[in-house]
Motif scaffolding. Structure first.
Motif, PDB file in Angstrom:
ATOM      1  N   ARG A 165      14.638 -13.372  43.166  1.00  0.00           N
ATOM      2  CA  ARG A 165      14.970 -12.828  44.474  1.00  0.00           C
ATOM      3  C   ARG A 165      13.817 -12.918  45.480  1.00  0.00           C
ATOM      4  NH1 ARG A 165      18.788  -9.570  46.654  1.00  0.00           N
ATOM      5  NH2 ARG A 165      20.146 -10.913  45.423  1.00  0.00           N
ATOM      6  N   ALA A 166      12.571 -13.006  44.981  1.00  0.00           N
ATOM      7  CA  ALA A 166      11.418 -12.988  45.888  1.00  0.00           C
ATOM      8  C   ALA A 166      11.482 -14.140  46.892  1.00  0.00           C
ATOM      9  CB  ALA A 166      10.132 -13.103  45.069  1.00  0.00           C
ATOM     10  N   ALA A 167      11.053 -13.842  48.125  1.00  0.00           N
ATOM     11  CA  ALA A 167      10.868 -14.925  49.098  1.00  0.00           C
ATOM     12  C   ALA A 167       9.574 -15.656  48.742  1.00  0.00           C
ATOM     13  CB  ALA A 167      10.799 -14.354  50.504  1.00  0.00           C
ATOM     14  N   VAL A 168       8.588 -14.875  48.331  1.00  0.00           N
ATOM     15  CA  VAL A 168       7.289 -15.437  47.943  1.00  0.00           C
ATOM     16  C   VAL A 168       6.795 -14.699  46.703  1.00  0.00           C
ATOM     17  CG1 VAL A 168       4.892 -15.837  48.669  1.00  0.00           C
ATOM     18  CG2 VAL A 168       6.708 -15.785  50.385  1.00  0.00           C
ATOM     19  N   VAL A 169       6.308 -15.441  45.732  1.00  0.00           N
ATOM     20  CA  VAL A 169       5.612 -14.812  44.601  1.00  0.00           C
ATOM     21  C   VAL A 169       4.120 -15.061  44.786  1.00  0.00           C
ATOM     22  CG1 VAL A 169       5.129 -15.097  42.118  1.00  0.00           C
ATOM     23  CG2 VAL A 169       7.471 -14.748  42.899  1.00  0.00           C
ATOM     24  N   LEU A 170       3.353 -14.014  44.552  1.00  0.00           N
ATOM     25  CA  LEU A 170       1.900 -14.140  44.619  1.00  0.00           C
ATOM     26  C   LEU A 170       1.319 -14.118  43.225  1.00  0.00           C
ATOM     27  CD1 LEU A 170       0.901 -11.528  47.340  1.00  0.00           C
ATOM     28  CD2 LEU A 170       0.771 -13.999  47.547  1.00  0.00           C
ATOM     29  N   GLN A 171       0.244 -14.857  43.009  1.00  0.00           N
ATOM     30  CA  GLN A 171      -0.549 -14.666  41.799  1.00  0.00           C
ATOM     31  C   GLN A 171      -1.998 -14.863  42.221  1.00  0.00           C
ATOM     32  OE1 GLN A 171       0.645 -13.474  38.769  1.00  0.00           O
ATOM     33  NE2 GLN A 171      -1.561 -13.116  38.683  1.00  0.00           N
ATOM     34  N   LYS A 172      -2.518 -13.790  42.830  1.00  0.00           N
ATOM     35  CA  LYS A 172      -3.808 -13.917  43.501  1.00  0.00           C
ATOM     36  C   LYS A 172      -4.978 -13.704  42.541  1.00  0.00           C
ATOM     37  CE  LYS A 172      -6.508 -12.452  47.219  1.00  0.00           C
ATOM     38  NZ  LYS A 172      -7.532 -12.817  46.280  1.00  0.00           N
ATOM     39  N   GLY A 189      12.545 -21.758  41.323  1.00  0.00           N
ATOM     40  CA  GLY A 189      12.633 -22.307  42.676  1.00  0.00           C
ATOM     41  C   GLY A 189      11.998 -21.419  43.728  1.00  0.00           C
ATOM     42  N   THR A 190      11.077 -20.569  43.290  1.00  0.00           N
ATOM     43  CA  THR A 190      10.406 -19.684  44.243  1.00  0.00           C
ATOM     44  C   THR A 190       8.987 -20.188  44.492  1.00  0.00           C
ATOM     45  OG1 THR A 190      11.681 -17.850  43.358  1.00  0.00           O
ATOM     46  CG2 THR A 190       9.741 -17.272  44.676  1.00  0.00           C
ATOM     47  N   PRO A 191       8.594 -20.356  45.771  1.00  0.00           N
ATOM     48  CA  PRO A 191       7.236 -20.831  46.032  1.00  0.00           C
ATOM     49  C   PRO A 191       6.198 -19.756  45.689  1.00  0.00           C
ATOM     50  CG  PRO A 191       8.375 -20.364  48.102  1.00  0.00           C
ATOM     51  CD  PRO A 191       9.369 -20.146  46.995  1.00  0.00           C
ATOM     52  N   PRO A 245      12.289 -20.271  56.154  1.00  0.00           N
ATOM     53  CA  PRO A 245      13.153 -20.413  54.969  1.00  0.00           C
ATOM     54  C   PRO A 245      13.295 -21.850  54.501  1.00  0.00           C
ATOM     55  CG  PRO A 245      14.280 -19.245  56.754  1.00  0.00           C
ATOM     56  CD  PRO A 245      12.961 -19.687  57.295  1.00  0.00           C
ATOM     57  N   LYS A 246      13.230 -22.797  55.452  1.00  0.00           N
ATOM     58  CA  LYS A 246      13.380 -24.195  55.058  1.00  0.00           C
ATOM     59  C   LYS A 246      12.179 -24.634  54.203  1.00  0.00           C
ATOM     60  CE  LYS A 246      14.666 -28.612  57.003  1.00  0.00           C
ATOM     61  NZ  LYS A 246      13.396 -29.300  57.310  1.00  0.00           N
ATOM     62  N   LEU A 247      11.006 -24.219  54.618  1.00  0.00           N
ATOM     63  CA  LEU A 247       9.799 -24.544  53.855  1.00  0.00           C
ATOM     64  C   LEU A 247       9.873 -23.929  52.452  1.00  0.00           C
ATOM     65  CD1 LEU A 247       6.896 -25.770  53.867  1.00  0.00           C
ATOM     66  CD2 LEU A 247       6.072 -23.538  54.648  1.00  0.00           C
ATOM     67  N   ARG A 248      10.372 -22.703  52.394  1.00  0.00           N
ATOM     68  CA  ARG A 248      10.503 -22.026  51.083  1.00  0.00           C
ATOM     69  C   ARG A 248      11.423 -22.821  50.168  1.00  0.00           C
ATOM     70  NH1 ARG A 248      11.232 -16.939  53.965  1.00  0.00           N
ATOM     71  NH2 ARG A 248      13.391 -16.700  53.258  1.00  0.00           N
ATOM     72  N   GLN A 249      12.515 -23.265  50.767  1.00  0.00           N
ATOM     73  CA  GLN A 249      13.493 -23.994  49.960  1.00  0.00           C
ATOM     74  C   GLN A 249      12.924 -25.337  49.470  1.00  0.00           C
ATOM     75  OE1 GLN A 249      17.090 -25.056  51.904  1.00  0.00           O
ATOM     76  NE2 GLN A 249      18.295 -24.799  50.051  1.00  0.00           N
ATOM     77  N   GLU A 250      12.245 -26.024  50.391  1.00  0.00           N
ATOM     78  CA  GLU A 250      11.663 -27.322  50.029  1.00  0.00           C
ATOM     79  C   GLU A 250      10.621 -27.178  48.936  1.00  0.00           C
ATOM     80  OE1 GLU A 250      11.781 -29.427  54.309  1.00  0.00           O
ATOM     81  OE2 GLU A 250       9.809 -29.396  53.316  1.00  0.00           O
ATOM     82  N   GLY A 282      10.173 -24.657  46.961  1.00  0.00           N
ATOM     83  CA  GLY A 282      10.788 -24.097  45.750  1.00  0.00           C
ATOM     84  C   GLY A 282      11.443 -25.182  44.904  1.00  0.00           C
ATOM     85  N   GLY A 283      12.116 -26.120  45.566  1.00  0.00           N
ATOM     86  CA  GLY A 283      12.769 -27.226  44.857  1.00  0.00           C
ATOM     87  C   GLY A 283      11.736 -28.089  44.138  1.00  0.00           C
ATOM     88  N   LYS A 284      10.642 -28.374  44.841  1.00  0.00           N
ATOM     89  CA  LYS A 284       9.590 -29.190  44.220  1.00  0.00           C
ATOM     90  C   LYS A 284       8.909 -28.421  43.087  1.00  0.00           C
ATOM     91  CE  LYS A 284       8.628 -31.896  48.301  1.00  0.00           C
ATOM     92  NZ  LYS A 284       7.868 -31.846  49.539  1.00  0.00           N
TER      93      LYS A 284
END
Ligand code: UDP
Length: 409
Positions: free
Chosen positions: A302-309, A326-328, A367-372, A374-376
């Protein structure tokens, strides 16, 4: 592709065909042929919490599925033992340590006591990380012993490392996650990056309703985009840096931060770190200490962004888990994360709080960048970080030990 055992099913390696192709699966089966019935065991220091336990729970099953009788044991230790082994762990990641005679005595004595209780006469033994490392001194080896170290050793404390070398060099092979961690050792070293199990509760597909249900169950609001970090409560994971980055980012984009952590039984620092960061909680900074794999799955999806700082990270399983969904991921530019994320392509690598905030905002606003990305991200996990690749590397290593065949004749 699974085999029924009573009412239960064991995932077979063929189940991976859909992701890695039939050829790779056939190759693995072939490599496992000469190893049928081999009896091996793994030893580490916790059954849950942390990447080593996560890896062992999946890999030990997959190895059984290809005919290698693979077990998993956990050493017991008093709190003072684990306090010392965490200091050793931290020293291997670059902290200083006052390695006194007393500390070494407790460490070695507890490991000896575990050696008395555990009768390791397997064809092959794999010892994970420094906690059970000295076990080897207490056995007549029947076959090869491997030390599998999951830690980033680039800044290891010399005195602490030299002390451990006397144990390490009794092993037949050392596995490190990256070539960057290579050391001067008499023992041969090989380099395997960890990988994830796409069929585990943590990584398997989840329906939207299931995701909603898990988030609702833990009272996580979903009205704003979620920014998530999932990590043991450990200073190396920089939870304070995550909160600071979020504080900056939230000035530009409305969002909710979820920090989900657990405390491994072999990590005495966990509850301290949890207590320190709890004071930052507010209605948009949710800090949870839970052991719930389905929640991890739901949050990573569900996250828009996952962090692992992270400030140090041998290899961050959480990074690959999120990328598979598929989450950036915005990850610290350290250790294994530099090989898991291709900066600006399938996620971002950052070296400061400011950079983390900046990349977070960039992704949240687009959102488009997230999707792109995420797919990669998912595709790079499919190609490089599924458990079959890790299994095959292990099989190659096992097959390289001549003595194994003699044992089986
Ligand atoms: N993990 C979890 N719940 C938590 C925090 C972490 O299940 O609250 C899992 C996480 O999903 C991952 C593992 O613990 O599978 C952590 O592995 P990683 O390599 O990221 O870090 P480590 O803890 O080994 O340093």
């Amino acid at each position: 592709m699974s085999v029924m055992i009573g009412q239960q099913t064991l995932v077979q390696v063929e189940a991976y065909e859909q992701y890695v192709g039939a050829e790779a699966v056939a190759r693995i089966r072939k490599k496992a042929e000469r190893l049928q019935g081999l009896h091996i065991t793994n030893v580490n220091s916790t059954y849950y919490g942390g990447g080593v336990a996560e890896l062992l729970s999946s890999l030990s099953l997959l190895m059984n599925s290809v005919g290698i009788k693979t077990g998993w044991r956990v050493i017991q230790g008093s709190p003072d033992f684990f306090s010392i082994t965490k200091k050793i762990h931290n020293a291997l990641q670059g902290h200083s340590i006052n390695l006194t005679e007393r500390k070494m005595e407790i460490y070695e004595r507890v490991v000896f006591e575990n050696a008395v209780r555990n009768h390791l006469d397997h064809d092959l033994v794999i010892i994970h990380d420094p906690q059970p490392l000295p076990l080897i001194t207490h056995y007549q080896k029947k076959g090869p012993w491997i030390w599998r170290c999951h830690i980033d050793l680039t800044a290891r404390h010399p005195q602490c490392w030299n002390y451990l070398v006397s144990f390490i060099e009794q092993y037949d092979a050392v596995i490190l996650s990256l070539q960057d961690y290579q050391q001067k050792l008499k023992t041969p070293q090989v380099f395997f990056m960890p990988a994830i199990d796409p069929f585990s509760i943590k990584n398997q597909e989840m329906r939207e309703e299931e995701i909603e249900e898990r988030l609702r169950h833990h009272h996580i609001p979903t009205d704003l985009p979620l920014v998530v970090q999932i990590s043991r409560f450990d200073p190396w994971k920089d939870p304070k840096g995550v909160i600071e980055a979020f504080q900056i980012a939230r000035q530009e984009v409305d969002c909710t931060l979820v920090l989900l952590g657990n405390v491994a039984t072999d990590d005495p620092e966990g509850s301290q770190v949890y207590d320190q960061i709890r004071e930052y909680r507010d209605d948009r900074i949710i800090i949870l200490s839970e052991q719930d794999s389905a929640l991890v799955n739901a949050l990573q999806r569900r996250a828009a962004v996952v962090l692992q700082k992270s400030l140090r990270e041998g290899f961050g399983l959480t990074v690959t888990e999120a990328m598979w969904k598929g989450t950036p991921v915005v990850g610290g530019k350290v250790g294994g994360i530099r090989y898991q994320i291709e900066d600006g392509v399938n996620g971002f690598l950052v070296s400061s709080v400011k950079e983390a905030a900046d990349r977070m905002v960039k992704l949240l606003k687009n959102p488009k960048l997230r999707q792109e990305m995420g797919g990669k991200a998912r595709e790079s996990v499919r190609q490089n970080f599924l458990l079959t690749r890790y299994l095959e590397q292990y099989l190659d290593l096992f097959n390289s030990f001549e003595t194994i065949y003699r044992l089986k004749i």
